[in-house]
Design a protein around this motif. Structure first.
Motif: not given
Length: 620
Positions: A176-197
Protein backbone atom coordinates in the motif's frame (compact mmCIF):
# COMPACT_ATOMS: atom_id res chain seq x y z
CA UNK A 1 -25.33 4.54 13.72
CA UNK A 2 -24.76 3.44 10.11
CA UNK A 3 -22.48 0.62 9.13
CA UNK A 4 -20.07 1.38 6.32
CA UNK A 5 -21.00 -1.77 4.44
CA UNK A 6 -24.61 -0.51 4.24
CA UNK A 7 -23.55 3.01 3.28
CA UNK A 8 -21.82 1.93 0.08
CA UNK A 9 -24.37 -0.64 -1.11
CA UNK A 10 -25.80 0.25 -4.51
CA UNK A 11 -23.58 3.31 -4.81
CA UNK A 12 -21.19 1.92 -7.39
CA UNK A 13 -17.53 2.18 -6.49
CA UNK A 14 -16.89 2.83 -2.78
CA UNK A 15 -16.15 6.49 -2.08
CA UNK A 16 -12.56 5.80 -1.08
CA UNK A 17 -11.74 3.99 -4.30
CA UNK A 18 -12.28 6.51 -7.06
CA UNK A 19 -8.98 5.51 -8.66
CA UNK A 20 -6.84 2.40 -8.37
CA UNK A 21 -4.06 2.81 -5.82
CA UNK A 22 -1.40 1.94 -8.37
CA UNK A 23 -2.42 4.89 -10.57
CA UNK A 24 -2.13 7.54 -7.86
CA UNK A 25 1.28 8.99 -7.11
CA UNK A 26 2.20 10.52 -3.77
CA UNK A 27 3.71 13.90 -4.50
CA UNK A 28 3.80 15.83 -1.24
CA UNK A 29 4.81 19.45 -0.98
CA UNK A 30 7.16 20.06 1.92
CA UNK A 31 6.13 22.65 4.44
CA UNK A 32 8.84 22.10 7.06
CA UNK A 33 11.57 19.48 7.00
CA UNK A 34 11.19 18.60 10.67
CA UNK A 35 7.50 17.76 10.43
CA UNK A 36 6.23 14.26 10.94
CA UNK A 37 3.95 14.45 7.94
CA UNK A 38 4.45 16.84 5.07
CA UNK A 39 1.55 19.08 4.12
CA UNK A 40 -0.02 20.60 1.05
CA UNK A 41 -2.12 23.68 0.54
CA UNK A 42 -5.70 22.50 0.98
CA UNK A 43 -8.46 23.56 -1.44
CA UNK A 44 -12.06 23.97 -0.36
CA UNK A 45 -13.00 21.40 2.30
CA UNK A 46 -16.31 20.81 0.49
CA UNK A 47 -14.58 18.94 -2.32
CA UNK A 48 -14.12 15.25 -1.37
CA UNK A 49 -10.50 14.20 -1.05
CA UNK A 50 -9.12 17.72 -0.53
CA UNK A 51 -9.41 18.10 3.26
CA UNK A 52 -6.58 18.19 5.76
CA UNK A 53 -6.06 15.27 8.15
CA UNK A 54 -4.29 15.33 11.52
CA UNK A 55 -2.86 11.94 12.56
CA UNK A 56 -1.76 11.16 16.12
CA UNK A 57 -0.13 7.82 16.95
CA UNK A 58 0.27 6.11 20.31
CA UNK A 59 2.12 2.89 21.06
CA UNK A 60 4.57 0.54 19.40
CA UNK A 61 6.39 0.52 16.08
CA UNK A 62 3.66 -1.71 14.62
CA UNK A 63 1.16 1.06 15.34
CA UNK A 64 3.58 3.55 13.78
CA UNK A 65 3.72 1.45 10.62
CA UNK A 66 -0.08 1.29 10.51
CA UNK A 67 -0.25 5.09 10.75
CA UNK A 68 2.27 5.45 7.94
CA UNK A 69 0.18 3.15 5.75
CA UNK A 70 -3.00 5.09 6.53
CA UNK A 71 -1.22 8.38 5.85
CA UNK A 72 0.03 7.02 2.53
CA UNK A 73 -3.42 6.03 1.35
CA UNK A 74 -4.97 9.34 2.38
CA UNK A 75 -2.19 11.25 0.59
CA UNK A 76 -2.62 9.12 -2.51
CA UNK A 77 -6.27 10.13 -2.67
CA UNK A 78 -5.52 13.83 -2.39
CA UNK A 79 -5.82 14.50 1.31
CA UNK A 80 -3.32 16.84 2.96
CA UNK A 81 -1.59 15.72 6.14
CA UNK A 82 -0.72 18.08 8.96
CA UNK A 83 0.77 17.83 12.43
CA UNK A 84 -1.29 20.86 13.47
CA UNK A 85 -4.65 19.68 14.83
CA UNK A 86 -6.18 23.15 14.66
CA UNK A 87 -5.82 23.45 10.89
CA UNK A 88 -7.13 19.93 10.21
CA UNK A 89 -10.62 19.11 8.98
CA UNK A 90 -10.55 15.64 10.60
CA UNK A 91 -8.54 13.97 13.34
CA UNK A 92 -7.34 10.38 13.05
CA UNK A 93 -6.11 8.89 16.34
CA UNK A 94 -4.24 5.56 16.27
CA UNK A 95 -4.44 4.13 19.77
CA UNK A 96 -2.54 1.78 22.10
CA UNK A 97 -4.07 -0.42 24.79
CA UNK A 98 -0.92 -1.70 26.51
CA UNK A 99 -0.90 0.78 29.41
CA UNK A 100 -3.45 2.93 31.19
CA UNK A 101 -1.53 6.20 30.58
CA UNK A 102 -1.65 5.66 26.80
CA UNK A 103 -5.39 5.09 26.87
CA UNK A 104 -5.87 8.08 29.20
CA UNK A 105 -3.97 10.26 26.73
CA UNK A 106 -6.28 8.96 24.01
CA UNK A 107 -9.35 9.85 26.11
CA UNK A 108 -8.02 13.39 26.62
CA UNK A 109 -7.37 13.84 22.90
CA UNK A 110 -10.83 12.54 21.98
CA UNK A 111 -12.38 15.01 24.43
CA UNK A 112 -10.41 17.89 22.88
CA UNK A 113 -11.52 16.83 19.43
CA UNK A 114 -15.17 16.80 20.46
CA UNK A 115 -14.82 20.24 22.07
CA UNK A 116 -13.26 21.51 18.84
CA UNK A 117 -16.19 19.90 16.98
CA UNK A 118 -13.88 18.13 14.56
CA UNK A 119 -14.86 14.91 12.76
CA UNK A 120 -12.99 12.04 14.41
CA UNK A 121 -11.79 8.57 13.41
CA UNK A 122 -10.21 6.29 16.01
CA UNK A 123 -8.00 3.41 14.91
CA UNK A 124 -5.71 0.93 16.62
CA UNK A 125 -5.90 -1.51 19.48
CA UNK A 126 -8.27 0.32 21.83
CA UNK A 127 -11.39 0.26 19.65
CA UNK A 128 -10.53 -3.18 18.30
CA UNK A 129 -10.20 -4.65 21.80
CA UNK A 130 -12.80 -2.52 23.61
CA UNK A 131 -15.32 -1.35 21.03
CA UNK A 132 -18.00 -0.55 23.63
CA UNK A 133 -16.01 2.07 25.54
CA UNK A 134 -18.08 5.10 26.51
CA UNK A 135 -15.39 7.40 25.08
CA UNK A 136 -15.95 5.86 21.64
CA UNK A 137 -19.66 6.67 21.47
CA UNK A 138 -20.45 8.69 18.38
CA UNK A 139 -16.97 8.12 16.97
CA UNK A 140 -16.02 6.45 13.69
CA UNK A 141 -13.72 3.45 14.05
CA UNK A 142 -11.35 1.55 11.77
CA UNK A 143 -9.95 -1.79 12.95
CA UNK A 144 -6.31 -2.89 13.01
CA UNK A 145 -6.79 -5.23 10.06
CA UNK A 146 -8.93 -2.76 8.09
CA UNK A 147 -6.34 0.02 7.68
CA UNK A 148 -6.43 -0.51 3.92
CA UNK A 149 -9.96 0.95 3.97
CA UNK A 150 -9.16 4.08 5.94
CA UNK A 151 -10.07 6.30 2.97
CA UNK A 152 -13.64 4.99 3.02
CA UNK A 153 -13.98 5.57 6.75
CA UNK A 154 -12.58 9.11 6.51
CA UNK A 155 -14.80 10.10 3.60
CA UNK A 156 -17.98 8.83 5.23
CA UNK A 157 -17.04 10.52 8.53
CA UNK A 158 -16.52 13.83 6.74
CA UNK A 159 -20.05 13.44 5.33
CA UNK A 160 -21.35 13.31 8.89
CA UNK A 161 -21.79 9.54 9.20
CA UNK A 162 -20.63 7.47 12.16
CA UNK A 163 -19.06 4.33 10.72
CA UNK A 164 -17.34 1.31 12.24
CA UNK A 165 -15.20 -1.18 10.39
CA UNK A 166 -13.88 -3.80 12.80
CA UNK A 167 -14.53 -7.25 11.35
CA UNK A 168 -11.28 -9.10 10.76
CA UNK A 169 -10.35 -10.32 7.31
CA UNK A 170 -7.13 -11.11 5.48
CA UNK A 171 -4.03 -9.13 6.41
CA UNK A 172 -3.62 -5.71 4.75
CA UNK A 173 -1.33 -5.75 1.75
CA UNK A 174 2.28 -4.67 2.30
CA UNK A 175 2.51 -2.70 -0.95
CA UNK A 176 0.00 0.00 0.00
CA UNK A 177 1.11 3.64 -0.34
CA UNK A 178 3.06 4.79 2.70
CA UNK A 179 4.27 8.09 4.15
CA UNK A 180 7.16 7.26 6.46
CA UNK A 181 7.88 9.32 9.55
CA UNK A 182 11.56 8.84 8.74
CA UNK A 183 12.15 8.33 5.04
CA UNK A 184 15.26 6.27 5.78
CA UNK A 185 13.49 3.79 8.08
CA UNK A 186 10.96 1.19 6.95
CA UNK A 187 8.92 -0.44 9.73
CA UNK A 188 7.94 -3.78 8.26
CA UNK A 189 5.23 -5.81 10.07
CA UNK A 190 5.99 -9.50 9.56
CA UNK A 191 3.00 -10.83 11.50
CA UNK A 192 0.10 -9.64 13.63
CA UNK A 193 -1.13 -11.08 16.91
CA UNK A 194 0.68 -13.73 18.91
CA UNK A 195 0.47 -17.26 20.31
CA UNK A 196 0.78 -16.20 23.96
CA UNK A 197 -1.86 -15.72 26.60
CA UNK A 198 -0.20 -13.40 29.12
CA UNK A 199 -2.59 -12.67 31.96
CA UNK A 200 -1.92 -8.90 31.90
CA UNK A 201 -1.98 -8.29 28.15
CA UNK A 202 -4.81 -6.49 26.39
CA UNK A 203 -3.10 -6.38 23.00
CA UNK A 204 -4.06 -9.98 22.26
CA UNK A 205 -7.71 -8.89 22.49
CA UNK A 206 -7.07 -6.39 19.72
CA UNK A 207 -4.48 -7.99 17.47
CA UNK A 208 -5.80 -11.50 17.92
CA UNK A 209 -4.19 -14.84 17.15
CA UNK A 210 -1.01 -15.12 15.13
CA UNK A 211 -1.25 -14.19 11.46
CA UNK A 212 1.97 -14.18 9.42
CA UNK A 213 2.77 -12.61 6.08
CA UNK A 214 4.34 -14.95 3.53
CA UNK A 215 8.08 -14.89 2.99
CA UNK A 216 7.61 -13.92 -0.66
CA UNK A 217 5.48 -10.88 0.22
CA UNK A 218 7.97 -9.72 2.85
CA UNK A 219 10.99 -10.20 0.59
CA UNK A 220 9.15 -8.30 -2.14
CA UNK A 221 8.55 -5.42 0.23
CA UNK A 222 12.23 -5.42 1.25
CA UNK A 223 13.32 -5.16 -2.38
CA UNK A 224 10.88 -2.30 -2.95
CA UNK A 225 11.94 -0.18 0.04
CA UNK A 226 15.65 -0.66 -0.69
CA UNK A 227 14.97 0.69 -4.17
CA UNK A 228 13.22 3.65 -2.47
CA UNK A 229 16.41 4.54 -0.59
CA UNK A 230 15.55 3.09 2.83
CA UNK A 231 18.66 2.57 5.01
CA UNK A 232 17.14 0.69 7.96
CA UNK A 233 14.47 -2.00 7.93
CA UNK A 234 12.84 -2.73 11.28
CA UNK A 235 11.02 -6.03 11.50
CA UNK A 236 8.02 -5.44 13.74
CA UNK A 237 5.27 -7.52 15.34
CA UNK A 238 3.74 -8.41 18.67
CA UNK A 239 6.20 -11.33 18.86
CA UNK A 240 8.79 -11.61 16.11
CA UNK A 241 9.98 -15.00 17.35
CA UNK A 242 6.58 -16.59 16.69
CA UNK A 243 6.68 -15.67 13.03
CA UNK A 244 5.54 -18.31 10.56
CA UNK A 245 4.21 -20.95 12.95
CA UNK A 246 0.76 -20.53 11.44
CA UNK A 247 1.97 -21.00 7.85
CA UNK A 248 4.60 -23.70 8.31
CA UNK A 249 7.82 -21.61 8.31
CA UNK A 250 9.96 -20.00 11.01
CA UNK A 251 11.89 -16.82 11.78
CA UNK A 252 15.39 -18.01 10.76
CA UNK A 253 14.06 -18.97 7.32
CA UNK A 254 12.55 -15.52 6.88
CA UNK A 255 15.67 -13.73 8.13
CA UNK A 256 17.98 -15.61 5.79
CA UNK A 257 15.66 -14.83 2.86
CA UNK A 258 15.66 -11.11 3.71
CA UNK A 259 19.40 -10.92 4.36
CA UNK A 260 20.13 -12.38 0.96
CA UNK A 261 18.40 -9.35 -0.59
CA UNK A 262 20.28 -6.68 1.41
CA UNK A 263 22.92 -4.65 -0.48
CA UNK A 264 26.32 -6.33 -0.13
CA UNK A 265 27.94 -3.03 0.91
CA UNK A 266 25.74 -2.92 4.05
CA UNK A 267 24.22 0.39 2.96
CA UNK A 268 20.86 -0.88 4.28
CA UNK A 269 20.73 -2.51 7.71
CA UNK A 270 18.21 -4.90 9.24
CA UNK A 271 16.95 -4.62 12.83
CA UNK A 272 15.10 -7.61 14.28
CA UNK A 273 12.12 -6.68 16.44
CA UNK A 274 11.00 -7.78 19.88
CA UNK A 275 10.87 -11.51 20.52
CA UNK A 276 9.71 -13.37 23.60
CA UNK A 277 12.00 -16.09 25.03
CA UNK A 278 9.83 -19.22 24.40
CA UNK A 279 10.13 -19.16 20.63
CA UNK A 280 13.66 -17.88 20.20
CA UNK A 281 14.89 -20.69 22.47
CA UNK A 282 14.26 -23.15 19.67
CA UNK A 283 16.41 -21.23 17.18
CA UNK A 284 19.12 -19.58 19.28
CA UNK A 285 22.10 -20.62 17.16
CA UNK A 286 20.36 -19.78 13.89
CA UNK A 287 19.30 -16.37 15.22
CA UNK A 288 22.81 -15.73 16.53
CA UNK A 289 24.26 -16.50 13.09
CA UNK A 290 21.95 -13.93 11.52
CA UNK A 291 22.83 -11.33 14.17
CA UNK A 292 26.52 -11.83 13.30
CA UNK A 293 25.77 -10.89 9.72
CA UNK A 294 27.40 -7.56 8.77
CA UNK A 295 24.10 -6.24 7.39
CA UNK A 296 22.16 -6.97 10.61
CA UNK A 297 22.32 -4.95 13.82
CA UNK A 298 23.71 -7.03 16.73
CA UNK A 299 20.79 -5.99 18.86
CA UNK A 300 17.67 -7.72 20.15
CA UNK A 301 14.78 -6.75 22.42
CA UNK A 302 13.92 -9.73 24.65
CA UNK A 303 11.39 -8.90 27.41
CA UNK A 304 11.81 -10.79 30.70
CA UNK A 305 9.19 -8.85 32.74
CA UNK A 306 10.33 -10.39 36.05
CA UNK A 307 13.30 -12.23 37.54
CA UNK A 308 11.00 -14.42 39.66
CA UNK A 309 9.67 -17.74 38.38
CA UNK A 310 6.63 -17.36 40.64
CA UNK A 311 5.71 -14.04 39.03
CA UNK A 312 6.46 -15.34 35.52
CA UNK A 313 4.08 -18.22 36.19
CA UNK A 314 1.37 -15.82 37.38
CA UNK A 315 1.94 -13.81 34.20
CA UNK A 316 1.68 -17.01 32.13
CA UNK A 317 4.86 -16.09 30.29
CA UNK A 318 5.68 -19.72 29.40
CA UNK A 319 9.38 -19.58 30.31
CA UNK A 320 11.54 -19.47 33.42
CA UNK A 321 14.16 -17.02 34.59
CA UNK A 322 16.78 -19.66 33.82
CA UNK A 323 15.56 -19.98 30.23
CA UNK A 324 15.77 -16.22 29.79
CA UNK A 325 19.36 -16.36 31.05
CA UNK A 326 20.06 -19.07 28.49
CA UNK A 327 18.86 -16.78 25.70
CA UNK A 328 21.00 -13.88 26.90
CA UNK A 329 24.11 -15.93 27.68
CA UNK A 330 24.00 -17.73 24.34
CA UNK A 331 23.59 -14.55 22.29
CA UNK A 332 26.35 -12.75 24.18
CA UNK A 333 28.66 -15.74 23.68
CA UNK A 334 27.96 -16.24 19.98
CA UNK A 335 27.48 -12.64 18.77
CA UNK A 336 30.41 -10.21 19.14
CA UNK A 337 29.29 -6.86 20.56
CA UNK A 338 25.77 -8.14 21.23
CA UNK A 339 23.40 -5.61 22.84
CA UNK A 340 20.18 -6.78 24.50
CA UNK A 341 17.26 -4.67 25.71
CA UNK A 342 14.60 -5.98 28.05
CA UNK A 343 11.33 -5.03 29.82
CA UNK A 344 10.32 -5.18 33.48
CA UNK A 345 6.88 -4.87 35.08
CA UNK A 346 7.09 -3.71 38.70
CA UNK A 347 4.37 -4.62 41.17
CA UNK A 348 2.59 -7.41 39.33
CA UNK A 349 -0.17 -8.87 41.54
CA UNK A 350 1.34 -11.20 44.15
CA UNK A 351 4.91 -9.92 43.71
CA UNK A 352 6.73 -10.17 47.04
CA UNK A 353 9.82 -8.36 48.23
CA UNK A 354 11.79 -11.52 47.49
CA UNK A 355 10.38 -11.68 43.95
CA UNK A 356 11.38 -8.09 43.36
CA UNK A 357 14.86 -8.70 44.77
CA UNK A 358 15.32 -11.49 42.23
CA UNK A 359 14.40 -9.06 39.45
CA UNK A 360 16.92 -6.51 40.70
CA UNK A 361 19.58 -9.23 40.89
CA UNK A 362 18.90 -10.26 37.29
CA UNK A 363 19.18 -6.70 35.98
CA UNK A 364 22.41 -6.13 37.92
CA UNK A 365 23.93 -9.33 36.56
CA UNK A 366 23.70 -8.26 32.93
CA UNK A 367 23.89 -4.44 33.15
CA UNK A 368 21.47 -4.16 30.23
CA UNK A 369 22.04 -0.92 28.26
CA UNK A 370 18.27 -0.53 27.81
CA UNK A 371 15.58 -1.53 30.30
CA UNK A 372 11.98 -0.44 29.83
CA UNK A 373 10.54 -0.25 33.36
CA UNK A 374 6.76 -0.09 33.82
CA UNK A 375 4.47 -0.14 36.79
CA UNK A 376 1.72 -2.74 36.60
CA UNK A 377 -1.50 -1.40 35.12
CA UNK A 378 -4.60 -3.62 35.35
CA UNK A 379 -6.20 -3.73 31.91
CA UNK A 380 -9.97 -4.33 31.86
CA UNK A 381 -10.95 -7.81 30.75
CA UNK A 382 -7.60 -9.45 31.54
CA UNK A 383 -7.13 -12.15 34.21
CA UNK A 384 -4.54 -10.02 36.02
CA UNK A 385 -7.12 -7.27 36.55
CA UNK A 386 -8.96 -9.63 38.91
CA UNK A 387 -5.87 -10.59 40.91
CA UNK A 388 -5.04 -9.10 44.31
CA UNK A 389 -3.03 -5.95 43.68
CA UNK A 390 0.21 -4.84 45.30
CA UNK A 391 -0.33 -1.49 47.11
CA UNK A 392 0.33 1.41 44.73
CA UNK A 393 2.85 2.99 47.11
CA UNK A 394 4.88 -0.23 47.05
CA UNK A 395 4.67 -0.43 43.25
CA UNK A 396 5.97 3.12 42.88
CA UNK A 397 8.76 2.49 45.39
CA UNK A 398 9.92 -0.60 43.51
CA UNK A 399 9.78 1.22 40.21
CA UNK A 400 11.92 4.06 41.57
CA UNK A 401 14.40 1.62 43.11
CA UNK A 402 14.83 -0.39 39.91
CA UNK A 403 15.14 2.81 37.87
CA UNK A 404 17.88 4.01 40.22
CA UNK A 405 19.74 0.71 39.83
CA UNK A 406 19.47 0.84 36.04
CA UNK A 407 20.53 4.48 35.73
CA UNK A 408 23.70 3.73 37.72
CA UNK A 409 24.94 1.46 34.91
CA UNK A 410 27.69 2.75 32.61
CA UNK A 411 27.25 0.49 29.58
CA UNK A 412 29.42 2.48 27.19
CA UNK A 413 32.53 2.96 29.32
CA UNK A 414 35.57 1.81 27.38
CA UNK A 415 34.28 2.93 23.99
CA UNK A 416 36.16 6.23 23.99
CA UNK A 417 38.83 6.23 21.31
CA UNK A 418 37.32 3.32 19.37
CA UNK A 419 36.81 3.44 15.62
CA UNK A 420 33.28 2.44 14.63
CA UNK A 421 31.14 2.31 11.55
CA UNK A 422 27.74 3.95 12.01
CA UNK A 423 24.56 4.36 9.99
CA UNK A 424 23.09 7.88 10.24
CA UNK A 425 19.31 8.15 9.94
CA UNK A 426 17.91 11.11 11.89
CA UNK A 427 18.42 14.52 13.46
CA UNK A 428 18.72 14.63 17.26
CA UNK A 429 16.22 16.50 19.40
CA UNK A 430 18.67 19.37 19.91
CA UNK A 431 18.66 20.10 16.18
CA UNK A 432 22.47 20.18 16.15
CA UNK A 433 23.58 16.56 16.17
CA UNK A 434 22.81 13.76 13.79
CA UNK A 435 22.01 10.33 15.21
CA UNK A 436 23.75 7.21 14.00
CA UNK A 437 24.02 3.69 15.34
CA UNK A 438 26.86 1.20 15.53
CA UNK A 439 26.36 -2.40 14.51
CA UNK A 440 25.50 -3.07 18.17
CA UNK A 441 22.88 -0.31 17.86
CA UNK A 442 24.67 2.02 20.25
CA UNK A 443 23.45 5.57 19.63
CA UNK A 444 26.22 7.86 18.37
CA UNK A 445 25.77 11.64 18.22
CA UNK A 446 27.83 13.50 15.64
CA UNK A 447 27.98 17.09 14.46
CA UNK A 448 27.53 16.93 10.70
CA UNK A 449 25.41 18.52 7.96
CA UNK A 450 21.95 17.09 7.28
CA UNK A 451 23.22 15.99 3.89
CA UNK A 452 24.80 13.05 5.75
CA UNK A 453 21.40 11.62 6.65
CA UNK A 454 21.14 8.18 5.12
CA UNK A 455 24.91 7.86 4.95
CA UNK A 456 27.23 5.31 6.54
CA UNK A 457 30.43 6.67 8.06
CA UNK A 458 33.54 5.76 10.02
CA UNK A 459 33.69 7.68 13.30
CA UNK A 460 36.02 7.97 16.24
CA UNK A 461 34.27 7.85 19.62
CA UNK A 462 35.37 10.98 21.49
CA UNK A 463 33.38 10.66 24.70
CA UNK A 464 30.69 8.52 26.28
CA UNK A 465 27.54 9.34 28.21
CA UNK A 466 24.87 7.37 29.99
CA UNK A 467 22.48 6.99 27.07
CA UNK A 468 24.70 7.50 24.04
CA UNK A 469 28.22 8.26 22.85
CA UNK A 470 29.71 11.16 20.90
CA UNK A 471 31.79 10.70 17.79
CA UNK A 472 33.78 12.59 15.18
CA UNK A 473 33.24 11.68 11.54
CA UNK A 474 36.52 10.50 10.04
CA UNK A 475 35.24 9.61 6.60
CA UNK A 476 32.08 8.55 4.85
CA UNK A 477 31.70 5.25 3.05
CA UNK A 478 30.99 5.35 -0.65
CA UNK A 479 28.60 2.53 -1.45
CA UNK A 480 29.29 0.82 -4.72
CA UNK A 481 27.88 -2.10 -6.63
CA UNK A 482 30.43 -4.70 -5.62
CA UNK A 483 28.88 -7.28 -7.96
CA UNK A 484 29.77 -5.22 -11.02
CA UNK A 485 31.74 -7.16 -13.58
CA UNK A 486 33.67 -4.04 -14.52
CA UNK A 487 35.59 -4.24 -11.24
CA UNK A 488 36.75 -7.70 -12.18
CA UNK A 489 37.84 -6.45 -15.57
CA UNK A 490 39.80 -3.64 -13.95
CA UNK A 491 41.69 -6.07 -11.74
CA UNK A 492 40.09 -4.87 -8.47
CA UNK A 493 38.95 -7.27 -5.78
CA UNK A 494 35.39 -8.46 -6.06
CA UNK A 495 33.44 -8.64 -2.78
CA UNK A 496 31.69 -11.86 -1.99
CA UNK A 497 28.06 -11.79 -0.83
CA UNK A 498 27.48 -9.84 2.37
CA UNK A 499 26.92 -12.98 4.42
CA UNK A 500 30.51 -14.07 3.90
CA UNK A 501 32.15 -10.67 3.99
CA UNK A 502 33.91 -10.94 7.31
CA UNK A 503 35.11 -14.44 6.56
CA UNK A 504 36.57 -13.42 3.22
CA UNK A 505 38.33 -10.17 4.02
CA UNK A 506 40.58 -8.60 6.57
CA UNK A 507 39.86 -5.07 7.67
CA UNK A 508 42.58 -2.60 6.75
CA UNK A 509 43.14 1.02 7.61
CA UNK A 510 41.12 2.02 4.58
CA UNK A 511 37.40 1.58 5.26
CA UNK A 512 36.29 1.08 1.66
CA UNK A 513 37.68 -2.48 1.19
CA UNK A 514 35.70 -3.41 4.29
CA UNK A 515 32.60 -1.44 3.45
CA UNK A 516 30.59 -4.64 3.53
CA UNK A 517 31.03 -5.18 7.23
CA UNK A 518 32.57 -2.16 8.90
CA UNK A 519 35.39 -2.21 11.42
CA UNK A 520 33.25 -3.26 14.33
CA UNK A 521 32.04 -6.38 12.55
CA UNK A 522 35.38 -7.92 11.72
CA UNK A 523 37.42 -10.39 13.69
CA UNK A 524 40.38 -8.03 13.46
CA UNK A 525 38.71 -5.21 15.35
CA UNK A 526 41.38 -4.91 18.04
CA UNK A 527 44.16 -4.77 15.48
CA UNK A 528 42.30 -2.10 13.55
CA UNK A 529 41.96 0.09 16.63
CA UNK A 530 45.63 -0.30 17.56
CA UNK A 531 46.75 0.42 14.01
CA UNK A 532 44.44 3.40 13.71
CA UNK A 533 45.78 4.93 16.90
CA UNK A 534 49.29 4.92 15.42
CA UNK A 535 48.48 5.78 11.84
CA UNK A 536 45.81 8.48 11.91
CA UNK A 537 47.70 11.19 13.81
CA UNK A 538 48.65 12.81 10.54
CA UNK A 539 44.97 13.03 9.64
CA UNK A 540 43.95 14.48 13.01
CA UNK A 541 46.53 17.01 14.25
CA UNK A 542 44.44 17.74 17.31
CA UNK A 543 45.33 14.27 18.64
CA UNK A 544 48.91 15.52 19.11
CA UNK A 545 47.62 17.61 21.97
CA UNK A 546 46.97 14.48 24.01
CA UNK A 547 50.43 14.77 25.60
CA UNK A 548 49.98 18.32 26.73
CA UNK A 549 48.12 19.90 29.59
CA UNK A 550 46.30 22.36 27.36
CA UNK A 551 45.03 19.49 25.21
CA UNK A 552 43.86 17.72 28.33
CA UNK A 553 41.99 20.81 29.49
CA UNK A 554 40.32 21.25 26.12
CA UNK A 555 39.17 17.63 26.07
CA UNK A 556 37.79 17.89 29.60
CA UNK A 557 35.75 20.96 28.66
CA UNK A 558 34.51 19.26 25.50
CA UNK A 559 33.45 16.15 27.40
CA UNK A 560 31.56 18.35 29.85
CA UNK A 561 29.71 19.99 26.97
CA UNK A 562 28.97 16.57 25.46
CA UNK A 563 27.37 15.35 28.69
CA UNK A 564 25.23 18.47 28.88
CA UNK A 565 24.04 18.03 25.29
CA UNK A 566 23.36 14.31 25.80
CA UNK A 567 21.25 15.05 28.85
CA UNK A 568 19.13 17.52 26.93
CA UNK A 569 18.73 15.12 23.99
CA UNK A 570 17.78 12.27 26.34
CA UNK A 571 15.12 14.43 27.99
CA UNK A 572 13.65 15.35 24.61
CA UNK A 573 14.65 19.02 24.76
CA UNK A 574 14.36 20.78 21.42
CA UNK A 575 16.13 23.96 22.48
CA UNK A 576 19.01 24.85 20.20
CA UNK A 577 22.38 24.68 21.92
CA UNK A 578 25.16 27.23 21.58
CA UNK A 579 27.58 24.40 21.02
CA UNK A 580 29.70 23.18 18.14
CA UNK A 581 32.14 20.35 17.89
CA UNK A 582 35.58 21.26 19.18
CA UNK A 583 34.42 24.42 20.94
CA UNK A 584 35.57 25.22 24.44
CA UNK A 585 32.11 25.96 25.81
CA UNK A 586 31.47 28.04 28.91
CA UNK A 587 34.67 28.63 30.90
CA UNK A 588 34.61 28.86 34.67
CA UNK A 589 36.81 31.28 36.64
CA UNK A 590 39.12 28.41 37.62
CA UNK A 591 39.49 27.33 34.00
CA UNK A 592 40.32 30.86 32.89
CA UNK A 593 42.84 31.27 35.70
CA UNK A 594 44.47 27.93 34.90
CA UNK A 595 44.75 28.69 31.20
CA UNK A 596 45.97 32.19 31.92
CA UNK A 597 48.63 30.87 34.26
CA UNK A 598 49.84 28.35 31.72
CA UNK A 599 50.04 30.98 28.98
CA UNK A 600 51.88 33.39 31.30
CA UNK A 601 54.35 30.65 32.22
CA UNK A 602 54.84 29.77 28.57
CA UNK A 603 55.62 33.36 27.55
CA UNK A 604 57.88 33.85 30.60
CA UNK A 605 59.89 30.77 29.68
CA UNK A 606 60.15 31.90 26.07
CA UNK A 607 61.33 35.37 27.18
CA UNK A 608 63.91 33.81 29.51
CA UNK A 609 65.24 31.58 26.73
CA UNK A 610 65.53 34.56 24.39
CA UNK A 611 67.32 36.58 27.08
CA UNK A 612 69.79 33.77 27.77
CA UNK A 613 70.40 33.40 24.05
CA UNK A 614 71.14 37.10 23.66
CA UNK A 615 73.55 37.08 26.59
CA UNK A 616 75.31 34.06 25.15
CA UNK A 617 75.74 35.83 21.81
CA UNK A 618 77.01 39.05 23.43
CA UNK A 619 79.59 37.17 25.52
CA UNK A 620 80.97 35.60 22.37
Amino acid sequence: MDDIEDLVVGAGAPPGFRLPLSSVGVNLKKKRSDKFYQTQDSPSPKIPGTQTIYIKTFGCSHNQSDSEYMAGQLSAFGYSLSDNPQEADLWLINTCTVKSPSQSAMDTLIAKCKIAKKPLVVAGCVPQGSRDLKELEGVSIVGVQQIDRVVEVVEETLKGHEVRLLNRKTLPALDLPKVRRNKFVEILPINVGCLGACTYCKTKHARGHLGSYTIDSLVGRVKSVIADGVKEIWLSSEDTGAYGRDIGVNLPTLLNSIVSELPPDASTMLRIGMTNPPFILEHLKEIAEVLCHPCVYSFLHVPVQSGSDAVLSAMNREYTESEFRTVVDTLIELVPGMQIATDIICGFPGETNEDFAQTVSLIKKYNFPQVHISQFYPRPGTPAARMKKVPSAVVKKRSRELTSVFEAFTPYNGMEGRIERIWITEVAADGIHLVGHTKGYVQVLVVAPESMLGVSAIVKITSVGRWSVFGEVMETINHKNHKSASRKDSGEDIFSPCSNACESYECTREPEPCACCGPESCLGQTNLEEESAASRNSMFPEDLNNRYLIGWLLRKRKNHANKRVEGEIASGSKRKQEWTQGSIGEWSVVDKALLGGMLTSFFAIMALLILLGMRSLSSN
